[in-house]
Design a protein around this motif. Structure first.
Motif, mmCIF file in Angstrom:
data_model
loop_
_atom_site.group_PDB
_atom_site.id
_atom_site.type_symbol
_atom_site.label_atom_id
_atom_site.label_comp_id
_atom_site.label_asym_id
_atom_site.label_seq_id
_atom_site.Cartn_x
_atom_site.Cartn_y
_atom_site.Cartn_z
ATOM 1 N N THR A 13 0.826 -1.047 0.012
ATOM 2 C CA THR A 13 0.038 -0.103 0.069
ATOM 3 C C THR A 13 0.784 1.333 -0.192
ATOM 4 O O THR A 13 0.345 2.509 -0.030
ATOM 5 C CB THR A 13 -0.887 0.184 1.298
ATOM 6 N N LYS A 15 4.285 3.907 -1.345
ATOM 7 C CA LYS A 15 4.614 4.640 -2.430
ATOM 8 C C LYS A 15 5.219 3.599 -3.675
ATOM 9 O O LYS A 15 4.628 3.796 -4.499
ATOM 10 C CB LYS A 15 5.607 5.770 -2.082
ATOM 11 N N THR A 16 5.992 2.928 -3.321
ATOM 12 C CA THR A 16 6.757 2.243 -4.226
ATOM 13 C C THR A 16 5.788 0.726 -4.403
ATOM 14 O O THR A 16 5.814 0.108 -5.568
ATOM 15 C CB THR A 16 8.270 1.647 -4.031
ATOM 16 N N ARG A 36 0.255 -4.683 6.744
ATOM 17 C CA ARG A 36 -0.273 -5.013 8.176
ATOM 18 C C ARG A 36 -1.950 -5.292 7.816
ATOM 19 O O ARG A 36 -2.566 -5.818 8.717
ATOM 20 C CB ARG A 36 -0.143 -4.118 9.305
ATOM 21 N N TRP A 44 6.303 -6.773 9.901
ATOM 22 C CA TRP A 44 7.730 -6.986 10.067
ATOM 23 C C TRP A 44 7.979 -7.428 11.460
ATOM 24 O O TRP A 44 8.896 -7.991 11.852
ATOM 25 C CB TRP A 44 8.333 -5.408 9.452
ATOM 26 N N PHE A 64 10.971 -2.427 3.133
ATOM 27 C CA PHE A 64 11.083 -2.749 4.438
ATOM 28 C C PHE A 64 10.246 -1.283 5.070
ATOM 29 O O PHE A 64 10.725 0.082 4.492
ATOM 30 C CB PHE A 64 12.484 -2.618 5.156
ATOM 31 N N PHE A 125 13.020 10.118 -2.782
ATOM 32 C CA PHE A 125 11.862 10.057 -3.664
ATOM 33 C C PHE A 125 11.432 11.553 -4.093
ATOM 34 O O PHE A 125 11.154 12.176 -3.200
ATOM 35 C CB PHE A 125 10.862 9.244 -3.098
ATOM 36 N N ASN A 128 8.118 11.990 -2.576
ATOM 37 C CA ASN A 128 7.731 12.690 -1.079
ATOM 38 C C ASN A 128 7.058 14.078 -1.191
ATOM 39 O O ASN A 128 6.647 14.642 -0.389
ATOM 40 C CB ASN A 128 9.377 12.965 -0.455
HETATM 41 N N1 LIG Z 1 11.443 8.229 0.965
HETATM 42 C C1 LIG Z 1 12.543 8.121 0.652
HETATM 43 O O1 LIG Z 1 12.989 9.279 -0.309
HETATM 44 C C2 LIG Z 1 13.198 6.891 0.349
HETATM 45 C C3 LIG Z 1 14.499 6.885 -0.425
HETATM 46 C C4 LIG Z 1 15.358 5.713 -0.285
HETATM 47 C C5 LIG Z 1 14.795 4.652 0.277
HETATM 48 N N2 LIG Z 1 13.659 4.649 0.895
HETATM 49 C C6 LIG Z 1 13.122 3.419 1.755
HETATM 50 O O2 LIG Z 1 11.796 3.077 1.241
HETATM 51 C C7 LIG Z 1 11.131 2.248 2.371
HETATM 52 C C8 LIG Z 1 9.639 2.749 2.275
HETATM 53 O O3 LIG Z 1 8.888 2.321 1.004
HETATM 54 P P1 LIG Z 1 7.795 3.306 0.664
HETATM 55 O O4 LIG Z 1 8.045 4.629 0.516
HETATM 56 O O5 LIG Z 1 7.378 2.380 -0.715
HETATM 57 O O6 LIG Z 1 6.817 2.686 1.646
HETATM 58 P P2 LIG Z 1 5.777 3.702 2.495
HETATM 59 O O7 LIG Z 1 5.037 4.653 1.208
HETATM 60 O O8 LIG Z 1 6.605 4.517 3.639
HETATM 61 O O9 LIG Z 1 4.508 2.789 2.945
HETATM 62 C C9 LIG Z 1 5.068 1.827 4.032
HETATM 63 C C10 LIG Z 1 4.555 0.380 3.322
HETATM 64 O O10 LIG Z 1 4.798 -0.515 4.486
HETATM 65 C C11 LIG Z 1 3.775 -1.025 5.084
HETATM 66 N N3 LIG Z 1 4.108 -1.169 6.513
HETATM 67 C C12 LIG Z 1 4.182 -0.209 7.450
HETATM 68 N N4 LIG Z 1 4.606 -0.587 8.664
HETATM 69 C C13 LIG Z 1 4.626 -2.146 8.444
HETATM 70 C C14 LIG Z 1 4.916 -3.326 9.288
HETATM 71 N N5 LIG Z 1 5.380 -3.192 10.641
HETATM 72 N N6 LIG Z 1 4.881 -4.450 8.683
HETATM 73 C C15 LIG Z 1 4.327 -4.520 7.369
HETATM 74 N N7 LIG Z 1 4.357 -3.682 6.517
HETATM 75 C C16 LIG Z 1 4.279 -2.341 7.090
HETATM 76 C C17 LIG Z 1 2.702 0.021 4.919
HETATM 77 O O11 LIG Z 1 1.274 -0.588 4.842
HETATM 78 P P3 LIG Z 1 0.344 -0.789 6.367
HETATM 79 O O12 LIG Z 1 0.709 0.462 7.019
HETATM 80 O O13 LIG Z 1 -0.863 -0.973 5.802
HETATM 81 O O14 LIG Z 1 1.094 -1.903 7.027
HETATM 82 C C18 LIG Z 1 2.920 0.267 3.514
HETATM 83 O O15 LIG Z 1 2.510 -0.295 2.614
HETATM 84 C C19 LIG Z 1 11.747 2.293 3.425
HETATM 85 O O16 LIG Z 1 12.615 1.266 3.824
HETATM 86 C C20 LIG Z 1 12.898 3.548 3.205
HETATM 87 O O17 LIG Z 1 14.335 3.243 3.836
HETATM 88 C C21 LIG Z 1 12.753 5.874 1.074
#
Ligand SMILES: NC(=O)c1ccc[n+]([C@@H]2O[C@H](COP(=O)([O-])OP(=O)(O)OC[C@H]3O[C@@H](n4cnc5c(N)ncnc54)[C@H](OP(=O)(O)O)[C@@H]3O)[C@@H](O)[C@H]2O)c1
Length: 277
Positions: A13, A15-16, A36, A44, A64, A125, A128
């Motif tokens: 759910t 961003k990626t 979740r 996790w 993650f 990203f 953001n």
């Molecule tokens: N933002 C940046 O600029 C950037 C740059 C490089 C790397 N990153 C990496 O990107 C990752 C985040 O990816 P994203 O931006 O695509 O995600 P996101 O938009 O932050 O969304 C988080 C996702 O993880 C799920 N989630 C949250 N807590 C959880 C848990 N305890 N167990 C299982 N699932 C869980 C959420 O769904 P639910 O809440 O429904 O569980 C949601 O699907 C991080 O590891 C970060 O280090 C970010």
């Protein structure tokens, strides 16, 4: 990958994850969206929820949460990668971040557990700005962050998702580490100016101290955990170490990365329509 292949998308759910899941389905891959709130649930923090989600999948997209750079994340991500391999997955794409010591440790641990993995080591990203913590201040016309003139090659998540899908559907990317950036580094002031120009809305950028930034987030009701994560991001990642542009998107996809201007034009046209509605 055959038509019957199954891919698990962790963080589906997010961003990626939602982009990766949609693109995989467009290619005829059966997708299990996991988070979740999914059924079965994936958490996790609760390893007993992992196997029912991962079992039988050919490929795993691993985003993650909350951040691969947090203490303990490398061990947890590696444990899940080992489980995925034991349960029969042959491809894994790990979302990671540039210049983060802990994230790079996670990459190494996941590589030990799952040598065929592909690492997507991403810049800050672009999304953001319109799908995360920068959205509200930007729409209010003033973005204030603890960054002065550091430039960042913001990466478009459509590019990241395309690379992830390539890694999950072809063996050509096994074992690779792709540093994914946009084709141009911009300061936050320049990025905000591009968003303002593309949307036709007045927007300004104002650098502030880390303490004032944290205090403003607390005043808006953000939790201590989320504030600590942003403090970490702005001190550990946005100090200039990641300003250099890379050709990771081109290496993976054979085409140049999307420019921030094109991202801003996509988002800006939506915001401009909203403003006149
Ligand atoms: N933002 C940046 O600029 C950037 C740059 C490089 C790397 N990153 C990496 O990107 C990752 C985040 O990816 P994203 O931006 O695509 O995600 P996101 O938009 O932050 O969304 C988080 C996702 O993880 C799920 N989630 C949250 N807590 C959880 C848990 N305890 N167990 C299982 N699932 C869980 C959420 O769904 P639910 O809440 O429904 O569980 C949601 O699907 C991080 O590891 C970060 O280090 C970010």
């Amino acid at each position: 990958m055959s038509q019957q292949s199954t891919a698990v998308v962790l963080g589906a759910t997010g961003k990626t994850g939602r982009r990766v899941a949609a693109r995989l389905e467009q290619q005829g891959v059966e997708v299990r969206r996991a988070s979740r709130g999914s059924s079965p649930r994936f958490d996790w923090e609760d390893p007993s929820t992992w196997a029912p989600v991962i079992d039988g999948a050919d490929a795993v997209y691993m985003a993650f949460a909350p951040d691969l750079g947090m203490p303990g994340a490398p061990e947890t991500a590696a444990r899940a990668a080992e489980l995925a391999r034991t349960l029969g997955a042959t491809r894994l794409a790990l979302l990671s971040g540039r210049g983060e010591t802990e994230a790079q440790r996670a990459e190494a641990m996941v590589a030990q557990a799952f040598p065929e993995r592909t690492v997507l080591r991403c810049a800050f990203f672009a999304q953001n700005f319109d799908e995360s913590f920068l959205l509200e201040p930007l729409r209010a016309g003033m973005l204030a962050l603890p960054v002065t003139d550091v430039a960042e090659p913001f990466v478009d998540l459509e590019d990241v998702a395309e690379v992830a899908v390539a890694a999950l559907t072809s063996d050509a990317h096994a074992g690779r580490i792709y540093e994914l950036t946009g084709p141009r580094s911009l300061t936050f002031a320049e990025a905000v100016a591009e968003m303002s120009g593309a949307s036709g809305r007045p927007m300004r950028y104002h650098p502030i101290s880390l303490e004032d930034f944290a205090a403003s987030l607390a005043a808006e009701g953000m939790s201590t955990g989320e504030i600590d994560l942003l403090r970490y991001l702005f001190t550990e990642v946005l100090d200039g170490r990641n300003s250099m542009v890379t050709d990771g998107v081109e290496q993976a996809l054979g085409r140049p990365a999307t420019d921030f201007r094109d991202y801003a034009a996509r988002v800006g046209s939506t915001w401009a329509v909203e403003a006149t509605a």
